[in-house]
Design an enzyme around this catalytic site. Structure first.
Site, PDB file in Angstrom:
ATOM      1  N   LYS A  61       0.011  -0.717 -10.926  1.00 48.74           N
ATOM      2  CA  LYS A  61       0.041  -1.261  -9.567  1.00 48.74           C
ATOM      3  C   LYS A  61      -1.147  -2.167  -9.269  1.00 48.74           C
ATOM      4  O   LYS A  61      -1.032  -3.129  -8.509  1.00 48.74           O
ATOM      5  CB  LYS A  61       0.120  -0.123  -8.555  1.00 48.74           C
ATOM      6  CG  LYS A  61       1.455   0.619  -8.578  1.00 48.74           C
ATOM      7  CD  LYS A  61       1.494   1.736  -7.543  1.00 48.74           C
ATOM      8  CE  LYS A  61       2.857   2.426  -7.509  1.00 48.74           C
ATOM      9  NZ  LYS A  61       3.163   3.115  -8.773  1.00 48.74           N
TER      10      LYS A  61
ATOM     11  N   GLU B  94      -4.859   2.321   0.207  1.00 48.80           N
ATOM     12  CA  GLU B  94      -4.197   1.363   1.093  1.00 48.80           C
ATOM     13  C   GLU B  94      -4.124   1.974   2.484  1.00 48.80           C
ATOM     14  O   GLU B  94      -4.132   3.200   2.637  1.00 48.80           O
ATOM     15  CB  GLU B  94      -2.761   1.087   0.640  1.00 48.80           C
ATOM     16  CG  GLU B  94      -2.620   0.265  -0.615  1.00 48.80           C
ATOM     17  CD  GLU B  94      -1.157   0.057  -0.985  1.00 48.80           C
ATOM     18  OE1 GLU B  94      -0.915  -0.807  -1.853  1.00 48.80           O
ATOM     19  OE2 GLU B  94      -0.284   0.747  -0.438  1.00 48.80           O
TER      20      GLU B  94
ATOM     21  N   HIS C  62      10.285  10.847  -2.210  1.00 45.16           N
ATOM     22  CA  HIS C  62       9.914   9.475  -2.554  1.00 45.16           C
ATOM     23  C   HIS C  62      10.889   8.836  -3.544  1.00 45.16           C
ATOM     24  O   HIS C  62      10.547   7.848  -4.196  1.00 45.16           O
ATOM     25  CB  HIS C  62       8.484   9.417  -3.121  1.00 45.16           C
ATOM     26  CG  HIS C  62       7.438   9.916  -2.183  1.00 45.16           C
ATOM     27  ND1 HIS C  62       6.998   9.208  -1.090  1.00 45.16           N
ATOM     28  CD2 HIS C  62       6.751  11.090  -2.163  1.00 45.16           C
ATOM     29  CE1 HIS C  62       6.081   9.898  -0.439  1.00 45.16           C
ATOM     30  NE2 HIS C  62       5.912  11.047  -1.065  1.00 45.16           N
TER      31      HIS C  62
ATOM     32  N   ARG D 287      13.029  -3.877 -14.925  1.00 42.74           N
ATOM     33  CA  ARG D 287      14.259  -3.383 -15.554  1.00 42.74           C
ATOM     34  C   ARG D 287      15.413  -3.529 -14.573  1.00 42.74           C
ATOM     35  O   ARG D 287      15.228  -3.973 -13.439  1.00 42.74           O
ATOM     36  CB  ARG D 287      14.101  -1.903 -15.904  1.00 42.74           C
ATOM     37  CG  ARG D 287      13.697  -1.050 -14.704  1.00 42.74           C
ATOM     38  CD  ARG D 287      13.710   0.428 -14.968  1.00 42.74           C
ATOM     39  NE  ARG D 287      13.036   1.198 -13.943  1.00 42.74           N
ATOM     40  CZ  ARG D 287      13.537   1.511 -12.755  1.00 42.74           C
ATOM     41  NH1 ARG D 287      14.735   1.086 -12.431  1.00 42.74           N
ATOM     42  NH2 ARG D 287      12.851   2.234 -11.892  1.00 42.74           N
TER      43      ARG D 287
END
Length: 494
Positions: free
Chosen positions: A115, A199, A234, A291
């Protein structure tokens, strides 16, 4: 490319093989002990056994996949999703073996697989980012100061991996150090990489993703968005295209950002750029999946593009068969992931035998699955049984068709998420489009499924009483003694 090995199993293996067959390409299946009699093994032109049931002894062993190619003469490998699909080391292994991977370069996988490096690449094109750190946290004291500057609540996230692992929400500065330690520990355990970053926590986000395609000629296009905000743990459960909240202007801006993210790594093949969106419809880059996505069928239905065929042609060196201006959104599509899980027990897997398995049919209904009646759901793999997809002229018709399809989908022997899907689709928050990633936490409890079951039983009792009152003894006898009625089957399917 005359022969393609599909390095996967179940519904995605079958879905890839069907497109390959239409293109005149022979297919090779690989299978573990648990999948010896699986549908994808029977469908392929050839099949190679690659080991015991556990995936780390079969589907995750790159050497065995390469050896199967050599054995059968397959020139290319399609990894599907999961397993080795986003593994840059395997992608390099394929390239070094002189084979073609139907997917992006190992370099693109490597950048977008982390990330932090993904954010760094996207920043070259000024892609909107959630305020936070642009590098891994190394000094907890400095990180705590930065967290205070950004403002609580803060989200601590693992740089590698996904699925909610290595993620912690911190509401107070006093809890920062403890939660960071927990996030690092979980990330290390899950991904072998304890790197984390911070974040600002977007409290009620929407999860919007953009499908892109890139070729080796420098062309990159997007196929509009998918709404993926209904999630549990999630992980997505229901997806739709297009989103009910995007304006044409926001759609255009998000599409351009997604294409630019692809350009930042010279992306080739199918990929998905994921964003989160706040209450004010501001969107921020989240990550990129290098993908084919589980939910790709909804994009196919609203655009008329076969993404697997495009992937294969791109891997052959051809240019994308259409231009951005050729695309337009036609209709609406919804996908429900049908899992062998018990929604009343925190969505825990419910493994067993499919004693009854009858899929829905009719206008606007598509079922991507890899099972049939009498088969067992293996304990070794993801518990998804099928993807149920419906298409309509508009969102209302797609929802109505999905509810009808759920009612026609008869599964006994295991507990599934079909009843949960019906609950979501009939909830006012979903039908109005006013929902976010906290839908399950806000609205779902096991009691709602019990209420559904009770309502169906009450309806059935009323029908029986009416038949008895009218003296329809023959009809009653047939209902009680003969084939199970639909309401009984639906009740078991819940």
């Amino acid at each position: 490319m005359k022969k393609l090995l599909v390095a996967n199993r179940g519904e995605i293996a079958l879905r890839i093989m069907r497109s390959a067959r239409e293109m005149g390409i022979k297919t090779v299946a690989v299978y573990s002990d648990a999948d010896r009699n699986a549908l994808h093994v029977r469908y392929a032109d050839e099949a190679v056994h690659i080991g015991p049931a556990p995936s780390n002894q079969s589907y995750l062993v790159g050497d065995k996949i390469i050896a199967a190619c050599k054995q059968t003469g397959a020139e290319a490998i399609h990894p599907g999703y999961g397993f080795l699909s986003e593994n840059p080391a395997f992608a390099k292994q394929v390239r070094e073996a002189g084979l073609i991977l139907v997917g992006p370069s190992p370099e693109a996988m490597e950048v977008m697989g982390n990330k932090l490096s993904a954010k760094a690449a996207a920043l070259k094109y000024n892609i909107p980012m959630v305020p936070g750190t642009e590098e891994a946290i190394t000094d907890v004291v400095v990180a705590k100061i930065r967290a205070s500057e950004v403002g609580f609540p803060i989200l601590i996230k693992a740089a590698a991996g996904g699925g909610g692992k290595g993620m912690r929400i911190v509401d107070r500065v006093e809890d920062f150090e403890e939660q960071m330690a927990l996030a690092v520990s979980e990330a290390t355990s899950a991904f072998g990489d304890g790197s984390v970053f911070i974040e600002r926590y977007v409290s009620s986000p929407r999860h919007i993703e953009i499908q892109i395609l890139g070729d080796t000629h420098g062309n990159i296009v997007h196929l509009f968005e998918r709404e993926c905000s209904v999630q549990r743990r999630h992980q997505k459960v229901i997806e739709e295209a297009p989103s009910s909240i995007l304006t044409p202007e926001i759609r255009q801006r998000m599409g351009k950002c997604a294409v630019d993210v692809g350009r930042s790594v010279n992306y080739t093949g199918a990929g998905t750029v994921e964003f989160i969106m706040d209450d004010d419809l501001n969107f921020y880059f989240l990550e990129m999946n290098t993908r084919l996505q589980v939910e790709h069928p909804v994009s196919e239905l609203i655009t008329g593009i076969d993404l697997v065929k495009e992937q294969i042609e791109i891997a052959r060196g051809k240019a994308i068969s259409f231009k951005q201006e050729d695309l337009e959104i036609k209709g609406h599509a919804i996908e429900l992931r049908v899992y062998a899980e018990d929604p009343a027990n925190d969505f825990l897997p419910d493994i067993g035998t499919l004693q009854t398995y009858t899929t829905p049919k009719g206008p606007g209904v598509r079922v991507d699955d890899g099972f049939e009646q009498g088969m067992e759901i293996p304990i070794y793999y993801d518990p998804m049984i099928a993807k149920l997809i419906t298409y309509g002229a508009d969102r209302t018709e797609a929802i109505d068709r999905m509810i009808r399809a759920i009612d026609e989908y008869h599964i006994t022997g295991i507990t599934t998420t079909l009843g949960f899907g019906r609950f979501v689709l009939q909830h006012e928050a979903f039908t109005s489009g006013k929902f976010d990633t906290h839908f399950v936490k806000k609205y779902f409890t096991p009691d709602v499924l019990k209420t559904q079951n009770a309502d169906e039983a009450e309806i059935a009792a009323l029908v029986m009483a009416k038949l008895l009152k009218e003296g329809s003894k023959v009809a009653v006898a047939e209902t009680v003694i003969g084939t199970e009625s639909n309401w009984v089957k639906n009740r078991k399917a819940l």
